[in-house]
Design an enzyme around this catalytic site. Structure first.
Site, mmCIF file in Angstrom:
data_model
loop_
_atom_site.group_PDB
_atom_site.id
_atom_site.type_symbol
_atom_site.label_atom_id
_atom_site.label_comp_id
_atom_site.label_asym_id
_atom_site.label_seq_id
_atom_site.Cartn_x
_atom_site.Cartn_y
_atom_site.Cartn_z
ATOM 1 N N LYS A 1 69.446 56.549 55.038
ATOM 2 C CA LYS A 1 70.035 57.637 56.071
ATOM 3 C C LYS A 1 70.074 57.055 57.241
ATOM 4 C CE LYS A 1 72.114 61.579 56.763
ATOM 5 N NZ LYS A 1 73.485 61.675 56.612
ATOM 6 N N ASP B 1 67.059 62.194 39.484
ATOM 7 C CA ASP B 1 66.969 63.482 38.731
ATOM 8 C C ASP B 1 68.784 63.960 38.801
ATOM 9 O OD1 ASP B 1 64.673 64.155 38.577
ATOM 10 O OD2 ASP B 1 64.761 66.300 39.073
ATOM 11 N N ASP C 1 73.656 60.544 51.289
ATOM 12 C CA ASP C 1 74.689 61.648 51.058
ATOM 13 C C ASP C 1 75.924 60.823 50.397
ATOM 14 O OD1 ASP C 1 75.106 60.080 53.671
ATOM 15 O OD2 ASP C 1 75.773 61.890 54.502
ATOM 16 N N ASP D 1 63.714 60.022 44.254
ATOM 17 C CA ASP D 1 63.266 61.042 43.456
ATOM 18 C C ASP D 1 64.316 61.914 43.314
ATOM 19 O OD1 ASP D 1 61.657 63.061 42.351
ATOM 20 O OD2 ASP D 1 60.692 63.587 43.970
ATOM 21 N N TYR E 1 56.401 61.540 51.186
ATOM 22 C CA TYR E 1 55.296 62.316 50.643
ATOM 23 C C TYR E 1 53.844 61.973 50.853
ATOM 24 C CZ TYR E 1 59.197 63.406 47.267
ATOM 25 O OH TYR E 1 60.455 63.904 46.839
#
Ligand code: NAD
Length: 349
Positions: free
Chosen positions: A188, A248, A220, A244, A139
C-alpha cells in the site's frame, strides 16, 4: 527414515481433521521404508484450560525436538473474552516465532472437479501461490492503548526492515523460478511508509531474477484483481496482514476454505503445516468438517520437510480422484461426513 511429527490438534474441528490426516499419512507411508512417530503438543484453548497459557514452555521445548509440526486449528468462543496476550491465537504467533518460521506458503489451486464450486463462472485455471511474511509487520509491532480526551485510543504498528522484506521476497522469487516465473508484490505504497520500503526492496531484489516477470500491486487493487482475473497471478508475495486477508479471499476461488493447506517455513527443514481455516466452532464435533486442507498440508510436509515428493504426490492424486468421483463434503457441495471422505481418500491411496 523416522519422521518425528509434533501434532497440535488444537480446538474445535482441530482434533477431528488432524486425526484424519494422520490416518492418511500412515497409509501413504505404508511399505515405503519410512514411518512416522507422533508427539502430541498442547497449544491454544486446550492449553489455556490446562496450563493457563496458550503456549506452554513445554510445548515449545517438545516442538523444537520434532522434525515437523502438523497443526489443526486453535481458538473458539470459550476463550474470546480473554485479554489479547492470553488468547489461543497467541499460540500460533508464538510457535511461528519460536521456530523461526517467517515464510507462509499458501497454494491456491482450483481442482477441475470443483469448477462448479468456484465463485467465478469462467475460471479456467487458478493456480496461485501466496507467499505471506509471517513473523513481522503489524501482528508483531508495538501496540497499546492510551487514555485521551476523546476516550481510549488504541494503536498497532506496522514495522518491516530490509532484511525481513528481502528474506520473504527471495522465497517468492525462488518459488516463481520453479513455476511460471511471475511475482506480484502486494503493498500500500501510496499511503504507508513501511510499504514504500517494501516496494523499494522488492524492486532491487527483482533485478537479481531477470527471468522472473515482476510487478507490484496495491492491496486494494489486488483484492479486486483476484476476483476479476485470478489467472494473471503466479506467485503473490505480501506482508503478514495483507497475505492473511488475500489468502482467505483467494480460498473462495477454490470452492471452500476447507480446501487450502499451508506450510510455514524458516531456514531449516522443520516446518509447521496447517490448513488455512480456523477451528470452525459452528461445526465442531459434528463430523462435518472437510479434512482435505489438513490432508494436503501433510502432503506439503512430506515434500518440503522430508523430500518425499513421490509419496506427497500419491496423497494429492488420491484427493483428486476422490473429488473427481464426486465424493464431497457439505462445504463443497456433497453430503459425506469427515470420516466418510477420509475413508474414500484412504481407498484411493
Ligand atoms: P473459520 O475458518 O474457523 O470458519 C469460517 C467458516 O468456514 C465457518 O462457517 C466454518 O464452519 C467454515 N469452515 C472452516 N473450516 C472448514 C472446514 N474444514 N470444513 C468445512 N467448513 C469449514 O473462521 P472463524 O469462524 O472466523 O474463526 C473461528 C475460530 O478459529 C476463531 O477463534 C479464530 O480466532 C480461530 N482461527 C484459528 C486459526 C488457526 O488456528 N490457524 C485461523 C483462523 C481462525
Amino acid at each position: 527414515m523416522e519422521l518425528k511429527i509434533g501434532l497440535v490438534k488444537g480446538d474445535g474441528i482441530g482434533p477431528e481433521i488432524v486425526d484424519c490426516a494422520v490416518k492418511v499419512l500412515n497409509k501413504a507411508l505404508d511399505n515405503s521404508g519410512h514411518y512416522a512417530v507422533y508427539e502430541e503438543l498442547c497449544a491454544g484453548g486446550t492449553a489455556i484450560d490446562k496450563y493457563d497459557v496458550p503456549l506452554p514452555a513445554v510445548t515449545v521445548e517438545k516442538a523444537l525436538k520434532c522434525d515437523s509440526i502438523l497443526l489443526g486449528a486453535v481458538g473458539g468462543p470459550k476463550w474470546d473474552t480473554l485479554p489479547g496476550h492470553l488468547r489461543p491465537e497467541r499460540a500460533l504467533l508464538g510457535l511461528r516465532k519460536e521456530l523461526g518460521l517467517y515464510a507462509n506458503i499458501r497454494p491456491v489451486k482450483l481442482f477441475p472437479a470443483l469448477k462448479d464450486r468456484c465463485l467465478l463462472k469462467d475460471a479456467a485455471k487458478i493456480d496461485i501461490v501466496i507467499v505471506r511474511e509471517l513473523t513481522g509487520g503489524i501482528y508483531f509491532g508495538q501496540r497499546g492503548r492510551n487514555q485521551t480526551e476523546y476516550g481510549i485510543e488504541a494503536y498497532d504498528t506496522e514495522t518491516y526492515n530490509e532484511m525481513e522484506i528481502e528474506r520473504i521476497g527471495r522465497v517468492a522469487f525462488e518459488y516463481a523460478m520453479k513455476r511460471r516465473k511471475k511475482v506480484t508484490s502486494i503493498d500500500k505504497a501510496n499511503v504507508l511508509e513501511s510499504s514504500r520500503l517494501w516496494r523499494e526492496v522488492m524492486h532491487n531484489l527483482s533485478k537479481q531474477y531477470p527471468l522472473v516477470e515482476y510487478n507490484d500491486m496495491l492491496v486494494d487493487n489486488a483484492a479486486m484483481q483476484l476476483i476479476r482475473n485470478p489467472e494473471q497471478f503466479d506467485v503473490i508475495v505480501a506482508s503478514n496482514m495483507f497475505g492473511d486477508i488475500l489468502s482467505d479471499e483467494a480460498s473462495q476461488l477454490t470452492g471452500s476454505i476447507g480446501m487450502l493447506p499451508s506450510a510455514s517455513l524458516g531456514n531449516t527443514k522443520r516446518g509447521l503445516y496447517e490448513p488455512i481455516h480456523g477451528s470452525a466452532p459452528d461445526i465442531a464435533g459434528k463430523n462435518l468438517a472437510n479434512p482435505i486442507a489438513t490432508i494436503l498440508s501433510v502432503s506439503m510436509m512430506l515434500s518440503y520437510s522430508f523430500d518425499l515428493d513421490v509419496i506427497a504426490k500419491k496423497i494429492d492424486t488420491a484427493v483428486e480422484k476422490t473429488l473427481r468421483n464426486r465424493y464431497l463434503t457439505k462445504d463443497i457441495g456433497g453430503d459425506l461426513t469427515t470420516d466418510q471422505i477420509t475413508e474414500k481418500i484412504l481407498e484411493y491411496l
